[in-house]
Design an enzyme around this catalytic site. Structure first.
Site, PDB file in Angstrom:
ATOM      1  N   ASN A 172      -3.811   0.949  11.900  1.00 43.90           N
ATOM      2  CA  ASN A 172      -3.444   0.604  10.530  1.00 43.90           C
ATOM      3  C   ASN A 172      -4.730   0.140   9.841  1.00 43.90           C
ATOM      4  O   ASN A 172      -5.171  -0.987  10.037  1.00 43.90           O
ATOM      5  CB  ASN A 172      -2.386  -0.507  10.571  1.00 43.90           C
ATOM      6  N   ARG A 198      -1.101   4.769  10.260  1.00 42.86           N
ATOM      7  CA  ARG A 198      -0.265   4.398   9.119  1.00 42.86           C
ATOM      8  C   ARG A 198      -0.977   4.883   7.854  1.00 42.86           C
ATOM      9  O   ARG A 198      -2.150   4.577   7.642  1.00 42.86           O
ATOM     10  CB  ARG A 198      -0.106   2.885   9.063  1.00 42.86           C
ATOM     11  N   HIS A 222       7.019   0.479   2.598  1.00 38.80           N
ATOM     12  CA  HIS A 222       7.647  -0.151   3.769  1.00 38.80           C
ATOM     13  C   HIS A 222       8.631   0.813   4.449  1.00 38.80           C
ATOM     14  O   HIS A 222       9.534   0.373   5.163  1.00 38.80           O
ATOM     15  CB  HIS A 222       8.447  -1.422   3.403  1.00 38.80           C
ATOM     16  N   ARG A 276       3.243 -11.124  -5.619  1.00 38.54           N
ATOM     17  CA  ARG A 276       3.558 -10.134  -6.660  1.00 38.54           C
ATOM     18  C   ARG A 276       4.810 -10.543  -7.428  1.00 38.54           C
ATOM     19  O   ARG A 276       5.763 -11.058  -6.841  1.00 38.54           O
ATOM     20  CB  ARG A 276       3.819  -8.758  -6.040  1.00 38.54           C
ATOM     21  N   GLU A 307       6.960  -1.883  13.002  1.00 36.88           N
ATOM     22  CA  GLU A 307       6.400  -0.680  12.379  1.00 36.88           C
ATOM     23  C   GLU A 307       5.489   0.079  13.342  1.00 36.88           C
ATOM     24  O   GLU A 307       5.458   1.309  13.342  1.00 36.88           O
ATOM     25  CB  GLU A 307       5.641  -1.070  11.102  1.00 36.88           C
TER      26      GLU A 307
END
Ligand code: ADP
Length: 429
Positions: free
Chosen positions: A30, A115, A204, A265, A408
């Site tokens: 990743n 990823r 996601h 955010r 993940e």
């Protein structure tokens, strides 16, 4: 809209497939702009052989933390000092792996799974990486300026080290490509949207795919039989509505900024706020971008983005922390209600990621008062701390509420391994 042809994943050559069959390890990478996270997994039992992280790449104070997980007494190792770029970082990772007999040149390594944040509309499935695939990922940089460049760098570096090894891109957006146009399109001028590829992509996706499938298994059902609302609440946060294993709506949009209140955010906001900030507050586009992505959400509301700290402050009677929590929950509830309506019938609401897996007060508040919808928690089950997937709803509740730890890396490894060994499906997590 202009139809973009679906990707035809390049077939893995038979020789490579045969070699991959004998090999059972997958390295998951990743790559961020200044970091690389990695895990080496053995796909025979999905066990981890090593995990690690290189951070602050390009700075004087880079750090590599490597944890081998084979054998007894395997100890975490750390290197500090400048690591100039991704290539140097990956070489250092390869050395650490080789130190434990797990080197990248090992015949047991079947593939590297990367990823990749943005796959646009074209990549609906994990895809064996070729130059053509890389070029397409690069073409998507305008819609993913923060993530795709780093992903491309990571892939190029890994390919330079093992050009013979199948490498697979697993896209964060892929799971959401099943969203119907009614959910994926913004109500703006169609030509403008299509020219600039402006639509809701969602992110996601690897987590939403894994968690929704695990939730079906927890209910003893096939994913095709259940409708699930997945609440991925980490520092970034997103919700998705999954009908019979297919995503039909998700809260993030063109970028990860839309939707839930997150650590830093804002999530949903009237777009006119941005005009106002420019015209009235005199901020530049970059400043507004930074405000909404990095200085908003929980941190903007109360100065902290860690839910543990916010809970602690609430217990001390801190009103700003309380208000931040309430705004966070209010938005979450709105999405539960919205996705209930989108799905029509809901079998489970599932919480995942750092906040979803650990913050019992968030889960409690998010479903409080929704008994009429069939949602109710068992307070004791909700309070249990565990790493296991579990049901936390009251026995009388019509809809299951579950906590399912996301994974993940395992999902990327499974999808990668399935593709290079020619298995028809990713493992049944
Ligand atoms: P990401 O992958 O988006 O960086 P994670 O899924 O690891 O994030 O979630 C990180 C967040 O999880 C932290 O910012 C914190 O708010 C929350 N978190 C972690 N552990 C706990 C805990 N025990 N209680 C409450 N919140 C927690």
């Amino acid at each position: 809209m202009t139809a973009i042809p679906a990707a035809t994943p390049p077939a893995t050559p038979p020789a490579a497939r045969a070699a991959a069959r004998a090999a059972t390890r997958v390295l998951v990478l990743n790559s961020g702009s200044s970091s690389v996270k990695y895990q080496l997994l053995d796909m025979r039992d999905s066990s981890r052989l090593a995990v690690g992280l290189v951070e602050r790449i390009g700075e004087e104070t880079s750090r590599l933390v490597h944890t081998p997980l084979t054998g007894d007494g395997a100890e975490k190792r750390e290197r500090t000092g400048p690591i100039a770029d991704h290539s140097t970082a990956l070489k250092a990772v390869a050395e650490e792996l080789a130190h434990d007999g797990l080197g990248l040149d090992s015949p047991e390594l079947a593939a590297i799974g990367h990823r990749v944040v943005h796959g646009g509309l074209r990549f609906t499935e994990p895809t064996v990486i070729t130059e053509e695939v890389l070029a397409e990922v690069e073409r998507l940089i305008p819609v993913a300026p923060l993530h795709n460049p780093a992903n491309v760098t990571g892939i190029r570096t890994a390919r330079a080290m093992r050009p013979d090894l199948p490498q697979v891109a697993v896209f964060d957006t892929a799971f959401h490509t099943t969203m119907p146009e009614a959910a994926a399109r913004y109500a703006i001028d169609v030509e403008t949207a299509d020219t600039h590829r402006i639509r809701r992509y969602g992110f996601h996706g690897t987590s939403h795919a894994y968690v929704s499938r695990r939730t079906a298994a927890l209910l003893g059902k096939d994913p095709s039989e259940v409708n699930v609302i997945v609440l991925h609440l980490g520092n970034g946060a997103s919700a998705s509505a999954v009908a019979g294993g297919r995503c039909v709506d998700t809260s993030m949009g063109l970028t990860p900024l839309e939707g839930l209140v997150m650590g830093t955010r804002s999530g949903d906001i009237d777009p006119a706020v941005t005009f106002h900030l420019k015209r009235v507050a005199g901020m530049s586009v970059d400043e507004i971008d930074e405000l909404l992505n990095k200085k908003s959400g929980l941190v903007g509301l109360c100065g902290d983005n860690d839910m543990r700290e916010i809970s602690r402050r609430i217990e001390e009677g801190d009103e700003r922390a309380r208000l931040a929590f309430d705004i966070y929950i209010h938005r979450l509830k709105k999405y539960i209600g919205a996705y209930y309506a989108v799905l029509g019938r809901v079998d489970a609401v599932v919480f995942t990621a750092g906040v979803g897996e650990n913050a019992a007060p968030v889960r409690e508040a998010a479903v409080a008062g929704l008994e009429e919808l069939g949602l109710a928690l068992d307070a004791e089950l909700n309070a249990v701390r565990s790493d296991e997937a579990r049901i936390i709803s009251a026995p009388y509740a019509r809809i299951a509420v579950a906590v399912v730890p996301t994974d993940e890396e395992l999902e990327i490894a499974q999808q990668t391994f399935a593709l290079v060994t020619g298995a028809s499906e990713a493992g049944n997590a």
